[in-house]
Design a protein around this motif. Structure first.
Motif, PDB file in Angstrom:
ATOM      1  N   GLY A  82       0.805  -1.214   0.000  1.00  0.00           N
ATOM      2  CA  GLY A  82       0.000   0.000   0.000  1.00  0.00           C
ATOM      3  C   GLY A  82       0.837   1.263   0.000  1.00  0.00           C
ATOM      4  N   ASP A 121      -4.524   5.586  -4.000  1.00  0.00           N
ATOM      5  CA  ASP A 121      -3.957   5.024  -2.769  1.00  0.00           C
ATOM      6  C   ASP A 121      -2.518   4.545  -2.903  1.00  0.00           C
ATOM      7  OD1 ASP A 121      -4.362   2.787  -4.276  1.00  0.00           O
ATOM      8  OD2 ASP A 121      -5.563   1.698  -2.801  1.00  0.00           O
ATOM      9  N   ASN A 122      -1.779   5.089  -3.873  1.00  0.00           N
ATOM     10  CA  ASN A 122      -0.358   4.776  -3.896  1.00  0.00           C
ATOM     11  C   ASN A 122       0.429   5.876  -4.576  1.00  0.00           C
ATOM     12  OD1 ASN A 122       2.249   3.574  -4.083  1.00  0.00           O
ATOM     13  ND2 ASN A 122       1.283   1.566  -3.816  1.00  0.00           N
TER      14      ASN A 122
END
Ligand code: CU
Lengths: 562, 199
Positions: free
Chosen positions: A50, B157-158
């Motif tokens: 992540g 998300d990255n």
């Protein structure tokens, strides 16, 4: 049936790979008389999958370089703040003028360079630097801002001890973190981390040679204490406390290390097998209420996955020895003579109060106030301070400026731990105890600029469990007037010189601002004979604010940088 | 039993914490924009616009620095369908040397910006969105002539690995273009805090 077995073995393999460790970052060792420390917002992959985590780096991505200082030498620090926020840098454990100390008053705004300097008088030992911006210390420290300071001196150099950095002498900053769903470090309403982080490395492992090694361990947690020991319960030897070498090694198999404390230990791995493993563990199970990290519960402000259990703080792997290993535990180290209770001419008391519901812990019912001086100490006084805690929880007490001697716990010298017999600047203050220490406040008097004493738990300190003291003498200075000051050469290209025609006056602080009013240089108590190096400034008009020591009046002058 | 009680006690707190800065569902009043690369703009400068992705952005923050290209790509992917991207810099240019108009111009030109890079000198745009960080993204959608916030949070998300990121903003826009409600209307945003000047 066969499938079932296959599946199991697959699972086993994948579990093994999840439990892999990362070799810890050994911070770069820098040995200089001038240090340029650049503090940045940055990113690091701290979770296995992540998003990256927002961190704060000093000349790197998290947990800055190890700075070597030499006793007796001058050091110049140039700290440039590239952060999105203001910050300060405190030199923890170092004896220096209050205006160089990097406490909550030495705020470095974004874009400015703060330039303290001092003569190193501390003994050889393990010290550290960290942010100290009031109410923001927890957040900036948890993001990883800080680093080790190793002081060297002739006395320690003559001892037969491991001291080859990264080979038989290792810095270990123990900490843990809690992460949000998006992999960001939780800094609010959370006293404890859930996952270990050592020197900014997750799932930490350290490979050590099969010989006598020296570990310099710092507790850089927000709040958690560590009851440290090795997984095979072997003995080890404490050789130094916060303020340097003990008079003799102390053999133990456990040592409690609270936030801000350092301990140097010798561990003998010569009898271990190369390739074998060992754990440095926290034996934190079953402490009475008040031990930080002993609370039950795995979540919430005071819960954590690591609370009230024995857990691996650092996985150790033993490898082949180095070429010429140090052999043998010295029977004696130093010959320090410590202050005793009888040496003190002034007695003071501090009592922990508050801590119920929304009321924060404070000292003597008085929360920290930037403009309140809580104690005034005479220069060269030897003082005895007793800090009493009968209030709900334990604390980690730290005082700036001095290294002290703990002379009593609960009124008795016999209660002082074998592991805390040396010079200290932090002590554990458990619930239901009082701790008495003696210190001499020498060298640096400054009636205006205070030193701090505080709880080193980030959340406690940020919430106001801190006080300030000034060290004073009777030497007064004359007021400087605008006409006394001349800047030359003006315009200048390299060095700006400041002439002060009032020989009895003193300039206390110099701040240089650009035309927009943005602070670019902050020079505490500058040595005017050296001039001010402005060669790196862009050409333009600058304002110099000179603070007069006697009156605190600010004299403003202009110069042109070509 | 204790565990369950604890969860009950925590749940309202967590919800509250999340909604403290939320503007989800809020109507946004159209605003004027001064961009360093596309001149002065209003919402009317984008005729037939169905929606906007408003991305609070700046020059000096490491997380923001990773998103220049992804912001342009979003514009390339959705402009033909009436959705436009605007990068808004709410950072105080007096405090941060890198956030000046001149440095914004340099950034827009060096990184080949096709989206407007807007200086929010008064911080009034950021205030409408209650923006907390750079980078932070909002999707606003035109509903019966009102502009309504339908997504708020991270861009994806990255940061360092766009190829393995879930594109939160693009997904929200896709949902809205298909006439659906946004399946994930909110995500955690983080980065450099926006400090608001006292008014
Ligand atoms: Cu405390």
């Amino acid at each position: 049936m066969k499938n079932r077995i296959l599946l199991l073995s697959f699972l086993f393999v994948s579990l093994q790979s999840i439990a892999q460790f990362n070799e810890i970052w050994i911070p770069t060792l820098e040995d200089a008389s001038t240090y340029n420390l650049n503090v940045y917002d940055t990113l690091k992959q701290l979770r296995p999958t992540g998003n990256q985590t927002v961190t704060i780096g000093v000349n790197g991505d998290m947990w800055g370089p190890t700075l070597v200082l030499h006793k007796g030498q001058d050091v110049q620090m140039n700290v440039t703040n590239h952060l999105n926020d203001s910050t300060t840098v405190h030199w923890h454990g170092l004896h220096l003028p209050a205006v160089m100390d990097g406490g909550p008053h030495q705020v470095i705004p974004p874009g400015a360079t703060w330039q303290p300097y001092w003569n190193v008088t501390n003994r050889a030992g393990t010290y550290w630097y960290h942010p100290h911006l009031h109410t923001m210390t927890t957040e900036q420290l948890m993001k990883g801002m800080g680093g080790f300071i190793i002081i060297q001196d002739d006395e320690e150099a003559a001892m037969n001890l491991p001291r080859t950095y990264g080979e038989d002498d290792f810095p270990i900053a123990l900490s843990s973190r809690r992460y949000t769903a998006a992999n960001q470090i939780v800094t609010a309403n959370s006293a404890y981390g859930d996952y270990m982080l050592v020197n900014g490395t997750s799932s930490p492992q350290l490979t050590l040679p099969k010989q006598l090694v020296r570990l310099r361990i710092l507790n850089v947690e927000n709040e958690r204490g560590y009851n440290l020991g090795f997984s095979d319960n072997r003995n080890f030897y404490i050789i130094a406390n916060d303020g340097g070498m003990l008079n003799a090694p102390v053999q133990v198999n456990r040592v409690k290390l609270m936030v801000g404390e350092r301990v140097e230990i010798l561990v003998d791995l010569s009898g271990d097998v190369a390739g074998s493993t060992l754990d440095l563990k926290a034996y934190n199970t079953g402490f009475p209420l008040g031990f930080p990290g002993g609370e039950p519960g795995t979540s919430g402000t005071f819960g954590s996955l690591l609370n009230n259990i024995d857990f691996v703080a650092l996985h150790l792997v033993v490898t082949n020895p180095t070429a010429n290993p140090i052999v043998g535990i010295p029977s004696a180290l130093s010959n320090e003579v410590y202050w005793t209770a009888n040496d003190a001419t002034v007695n003071r008391t501090l009592t922990v109060t508050g801590g119920q519901g929304p009321v924060p812990f404070v000292f003597d019912n008085l929360g920290f106030n930037m403009t309140t001086i809580n104690k005034t100490v005479n220069l060269d006084a030897i003082e005895k301070w007793t800090v009493t805690n009968n209030q709900i929880f334990g604390h980690s007490f730290h005082i700036h400026d001095v290294e002290f001697k703990i002379v009593a716990r609960n009124g008795s010298a016999a209660n002082v731990g074998a592991h805390e017999q040396g010079w200290k600047d932090v002590f554990y203050l458990p619930l239901g105890e009082s701790v008495t220490f003696v210190a001499k406040f020498s060298d640096y008097a400054d009636a205006e600029h205070p030193f701090m004493y505080h709880c080193h738990f980030g959340l406690h300190e940020d919430a106001g469990m801190m006080g300030q003291f000034v060290v004073v003498n009777n030497v007064s200075t004359e007021e400087i007037n605008d006409a006394d000051i001349t800047l030359f050469p003006n315009p200048t290209q390299e060095v700006l010189r400041i002439a002060n025609s009032n020989v009895n006056g003193r300039i206390y602080y110099v701040t240089i601002m650009n035309e927009l009013g943005r602070t670019v240089m902050m020079l505490p108590s500058p040595d005017l004979s050296r001039g001010i190096d402005v060669s790196h400034l862009a050409s333009g008009i600058y304002l110099v604010q000179l603070t007069d020591k006697a009156s605190k009046k600010i004299i403003v002058k202009k110069f042109i940088k070509e | 039993m204790n565990r369950i009680l604890l969860v009950f006690l925590l749940a309202p707190f967590l919800l509250q914490a999340q909604s403290e800065f939320s503007v989800l569902g809020k109507e946004i009043v159209p605003f004027e924009m001064h961009s360093v690369n596309k001149g002065k703009l209003t919402f009317d400068s984008f005729p037939n616009a169905k929606g906007f992705a408003i991305v609070f952005f700046c020059n000096h923050c490491p997380m923001a620095k990773l998103y220049d290209e992804r912001i342009q790509e979003l514009e390339r992917n959705f402009s033909a369908q009436g959705v436009h991207v605007i990068a808004v810099n709410p950072m105080d240019s007096l405090v941060y040397e890198e956030e000046s108009w001149k440095e914004m111009m340099k950034r827009a030109s060096r990184m080949n910006y096709i989206v407007p890079y807007v200086q929010d000198g008064s911080q009034n745009i950021a205030r409408q969105f209650n923006a907390q960080h750079t980078p932070q993204a909002f999707v606003i959608w035109k509903e019966e002539n009102h502009w309504v916030v339908r997504y708020e949070g991270s861009f994806d998300d990255n940061g360092e690995h766009p190829q393995s990121a879930t594109p939160f903003v693009a997904n929200a826009i896709t949902d809205l273009l298909q006439g659906k409600s946004v399946s994930m209307p909110q995500s955690e945003s983080f980065g450099c805090r926006i400090f608001y000047r006292k008014k």
